[in-house]
Scaffold this active site. Structure first.
Site, PDB file in Angstrom:
ATOM      1  N   SER A 146      -7.617 -29.651  58.506  1.00 29.32           N
ATOM      2  CA  SER A 146      -8.758 -29.256  59.340  1.00 29.32           C
ATOM      3  C   SER A 146      -9.801 -28.645  58.414  1.00 29.32           C
ATOM      4  CB  SER A 146      -8.320 -28.209  60.363  1.00 29.32           C
ATOM      5  OG  SER A 146      -9.444 -27.601  60.967  1.00 29.32           O
ATOM      6  N   TYR A 161      -3.794 -20.517  62.846  1.00 30.83           N
ATOM      7  CA  TYR A 161      -4.210 -21.915  62.702  1.00 30.83           C
ATOM      8  C   TYR A 161      -4.845 -22.140  61.324  1.00 30.83           C
ATOM      9  CZ  TYR A 161      -6.477 -26.393  63.847  1.00 30.83           C
ATOM     10  OH  TYR A 161      -6.876 -27.709  63.861  1.00 30.83           O
ATOM     11  N   LYS A 165      -3.417 -24.637  58.383  1.00 32.00           N
ATOM     12  CA  LYS A 165      -4.144 -25.821  57.917  1.00 32.00           C
ATOM     13  C   LYS A 165      -4.443 -25.748  56.409  1.00 32.00           C
ATOM     14  CE  LYS A 165      -4.190 -28.175  61.707  1.00 32.00           C
ATOM     15  NZ  LYS A 165      -3.497 -29.483  61.792  1.00 32.00           N
ATOM     16  N   THR A 196     -11.430 -33.474  71.871  1.00 35.72           N
ATOM     17  CA  THR A 196     -10.095 -33.806  72.383  1.00 35.72           C
ATOM     18  C   THR A 196      -9.681 -32.640  73.267  1.00 35.72           C
ATOM     19  OG1 THR A 196      -8.853 -32.622  70.686  1.00 35.72           O
ATOM     20  CG2 THR A 196      -9.459 -34.896  70.155  1.00 35.72           C
TER      21      THR A 196
HETATM   22  P1  NDP Z   1      -4.191 -33.006  71.070  1.00 41.21           P
HETATM   23  O1  NDP Z   1      -3.636 -31.760  71.669  1.00 41.21           O
HETATM   24  O2  NDP Z   1      -5.147 -33.825  71.869  1.00 41.21           O
HETATM   25  O3  NDP Z   1      -3.003 -33.970  70.586  1.00 41.21           O
HETATM   26  C1  NDP Z   1      -1.932 -33.476  69.843  1.00 41.21           C
HETATM   27  C2  NDP Z   1      -0.649 -34.154  70.295  1.00 41.21           C
HETATM   28  O4  NDP Z   1       0.437 -33.637  69.472  1.00 41.21           O
HETATM   29  C3  NDP Z   1      -0.292 -33.832  71.749  1.00 41.21           C
HETATM   30  O5  NDP Z   1       0.216 -34.967  72.400  1.00 41.21           O
HETATM   31  C4  NDP Z   1       0.768 -32.759  71.581  1.00 41.21           C
HETATM   32  O6  NDP Z   1       1.624 -32.606  72.684  1.00 41.21           O
HETATM   33  C5  NDP Z   1       1.503 -33.270  70.350  1.00 41.21           C
HETATM   34  N1  NDP Z   1       2.377 -32.242  69.800  1.00 41.21           N
HETATM   35  C6  NDP Z   1       2.214 -30.893  69.821  1.00 41.21           C
HETATM   36  N2  NDP Z   1       3.277 -30.280  69.300  1.00 41.21           N
HETATM   37  C7  NDP Z   1       4.146 -31.259  68.940  1.00 41.21           C
HETATM   38  C8  NDP Z   1       5.454 -31.246  68.376  1.00 41.21           C
HETATM   39  N3  NDP Z   1       6.088 -30.097  68.100  1.00 41.21           N
HETATM   40  N4  NDP Z   1       6.055 -32.424  68.132  1.00 41.21           N
HETATM   41  C9  NDP Z   1       5.435 -33.595  68.436  1.00 41.21           C
HETATM   42  N5  NDP Z   1       4.219 -33.664  69.010  1.00 41.21           N
HETATM   43  C10 NDP Z   1       3.577 -32.509  69.249  1.00 41.21           C
HETATM   44  O7  NDP Z   1      -4.878 -32.554  69.693  1.00 41.21           O
HETATM   45  P2  NDP Z   1      -5.870 -33.321  68.697  1.00 41.21           P
HETATM   46  O8  NDP Z   1      -5.718 -34.770  68.843  1.00 41.21           O
HETATM   47  O9  NDP Z   1      -7.189 -32.693  68.813  1.00 41.21           O
HETATM   48  O10 NDP Z   1      -5.270 -32.821  67.311  1.00 41.21           O
HETATM   49  C11 NDP Z   1      -4.534 -33.662  66.431  1.00 41.21           C
HETATM   50  C12 NDP Z   1      -4.510 -32.992  65.067  1.00 41.21           C
HETATM   51  O11 NDP Z   1      -5.853 -32.821  64.606  1.00 41.21           O
HETATM   52  C13 NDP Z   1      -3.893 -31.589  65.065  1.00 41.21           C
HETATM   53  O12 NDP Z   1      -3.155 -31.412  63.884  1.00 41.21           O
HETATM   54  C14 NDP Z   1      -5.110 -30.676  65.073  1.00 41.21           C
HETATM   55  O13 NDP Z   1      -4.844 -29.405  64.524  1.00 41.21           O
HETATM   56  C15 NDP Z   1      -6.041 -31.479  64.189  1.00 41.21           C
HETATM   57  N6  NDP Z   1      -7.445 -31.131  64.308  1.00 41.21           N
HETATM   58  C16 NDP Z   1      -8.091 -31.237  65.510  1.00 41.21           C
HETATM   59  C17 NDP Z   1      -9.421 -30.899  65.603  1.00 41.21           C
HETATM   60  C18 NDP Z   1     -10.173 -30.984  66.884  1.00 41.21           C
HETATM   61  O14 NDP Z   1     -11.311 -30.460  66.921  1.00 41.21           O
HETATM   62  N7  NDP Z   1      -9.653 -31.625  67.933  1.00 41.21           N
HETATM   63  C19 NDP Z   1     -10.159 -30.417  64.431  1.00 41.21           C
HETATM   64  C20 NDP Z   1      -9.381 -30.361  63.213  1.00 41.21           C
HETATM   65  C21 NDP Z   1      -8.075 -30.715  63.175  1.00 41.21           C
HETATM   66  P3  NDP Z   1       1.328 -31.388  73.747  1.00 41.21           P
HETATM   67  O15 NDP Z   1      -0.033 -31.688  74.321  1.00 41.21           O
HETATM   68  O16 NDP Z   1       2.433 -31.487  74.749  1.00 41.21           O
HETATM   69  O17 NDP Z   1       1.338 -30.120  72.939  1.00 41.21           O
END
Ligand code: NDP
Length: 254
Positions: A146, A161, A165, A196
């Site tokens: 991130s 967080y 990261k 998202t």
């Molecule tokens: P979302 O919450 O939309 O998607 C993340 C997915 O990962 C969800 O389905 C979630 O399930 C799943 N998940 C969470 N914990 C686990 C676990 N222990 N095992 C398996 N799956 C898991 O998030 P984003 O798509 O936005 O984020 C994806 C990545 O991008 C993350 O690493 C986030 O930190 C990173 N990121 C996002 C940014 C943003 O602005 N959106 C910016 C920078 C980085 P559940 O919903 O049930 O928890």
């Protein structure tokens, strides 16, 4: 010059956090680039697997897997390797965010964020890397870090967080060097604010302040990360390992 250096044809890619958000959308682009996809998530991502299989004619399958549980990760990697015959690429992406002041964070709050965002990313990379090494194969891993690995976001308080990261970014660099002799490349992407569930469920006042601070004047979309992931997974980046690609609409530039 090879014609289609961004092609992932003939490869099998594991994606974590592929049920929704960045993982779901990027899965579609990876499939469009020709790879078969194994989607790991806490939730059943069968709908994503069925959609990309139908749209792009690739093999796709969902596996319920908690990335914080190394035994569950091992079982999912074993099952995917068995189902697909081989594994080549990994988009190590699942993560969570917690807006909570450090002074109020309980040990459980802290552990949960570090467990998913750092330990989970590591377990999947380690077990995937071991699969490749055991089979004498090279491969490519892209981790989702991130921009919070580099800057401290405001006004929300999210030290757990940010720390998780920053660790992911340096984990990618460390494994990149450690695994050079195995032909396994490891890079990270550092997205800025991306639309998202993570951002859309955040305080609307925070969202307004974030947008006002982004030179682009808007958040990014998951689609705008896909090219970077495909570049780093593909043979277009064979001399690139240990790199971190910031994709943030200029947020960290100013
Ligand atoms: P979302 O919450 O939309 O998607 C993340 C997915 O990962 C969800 O389905 C979630 O399930 C799943 N998940 C969470 N914990 C686990 C676990 N222990 N095992 C398996 N799956 C898991 O998030 P984003 O798509 O936005 O984020 C994806 C990545 O991008 C993350 O690493 C986030 O930190 C990173 N990121 C996002 C940014 C943003 O602005 N959106 C910016 C920078 C980085 P559940 O919903 O049930 O928890």
């Amino acid at each position: 010059m090879k014609k289609d250096i961004f092609s992932l044809q003939g490869k099998v890619c594991v994606i974590t956090g592929g049920y929704q958000g960045i993982g779901e959308i990027v899965t579609g682009f990876i499939a469009d680039a020709g790879a078969d996809v194994a989607i790991f998530d806490l939730n059943d991502a069968t709908h994503v697997a069925e959609k990309v299989s139908k749209e792009y004619g690739v093999k796709a399958k969902a596996y319920i897997c908690d990335v914080t549980d190394p035994q569950a990760v091992q079982a999912a990697i074993d099952a995917a390797a068995q189902d697909f015959g081989t594994l080549d690429l990994l988009f190590d992406n699942a993560g969570i965010c917690l807006h909570k002041a450090a002074l109020d964070c309980t040990p459980d709050d802290w552990r949960k964020v570090i467990d998913v965002n750092l330990n989970g990313i590591y377990y999947v990379a380690q077990i995937f890397g071991k699969y490749l090494a055991d089979h004498g194969k090279g491969g490519s891993i892209v981790m989702t870090a991130s921009m919070s690995a580099t800057i401290v976001n405001i006004p929300q308080k999210q030290a757990s967080y940010n720390a998780s990261k920053a660790a992911v970014k340096h984990l990618a660099k460390s494994l990149a060097v450690e695994w050079v002799d195995k032909g396994i490349r490891v890079n990270s992407i550092s997205p800025g604010y991306i639309r998202t569930a993570i951002t859309e469920l955040s305080d609307p006042e925070y969202q307004k302040l974030w947008i006002a601070s982004i030179p682009y004047g808007r958040m990014g979309t998951p689609e705008e990360l896909a090219g970077a992931v495909i570049y780093l997974l593909s043979d277009a980046s064979t001399y690139t390992s240990g790199a971190d690609l910031i994709i943030d609409g200029c947020f960290t530039v100013v």
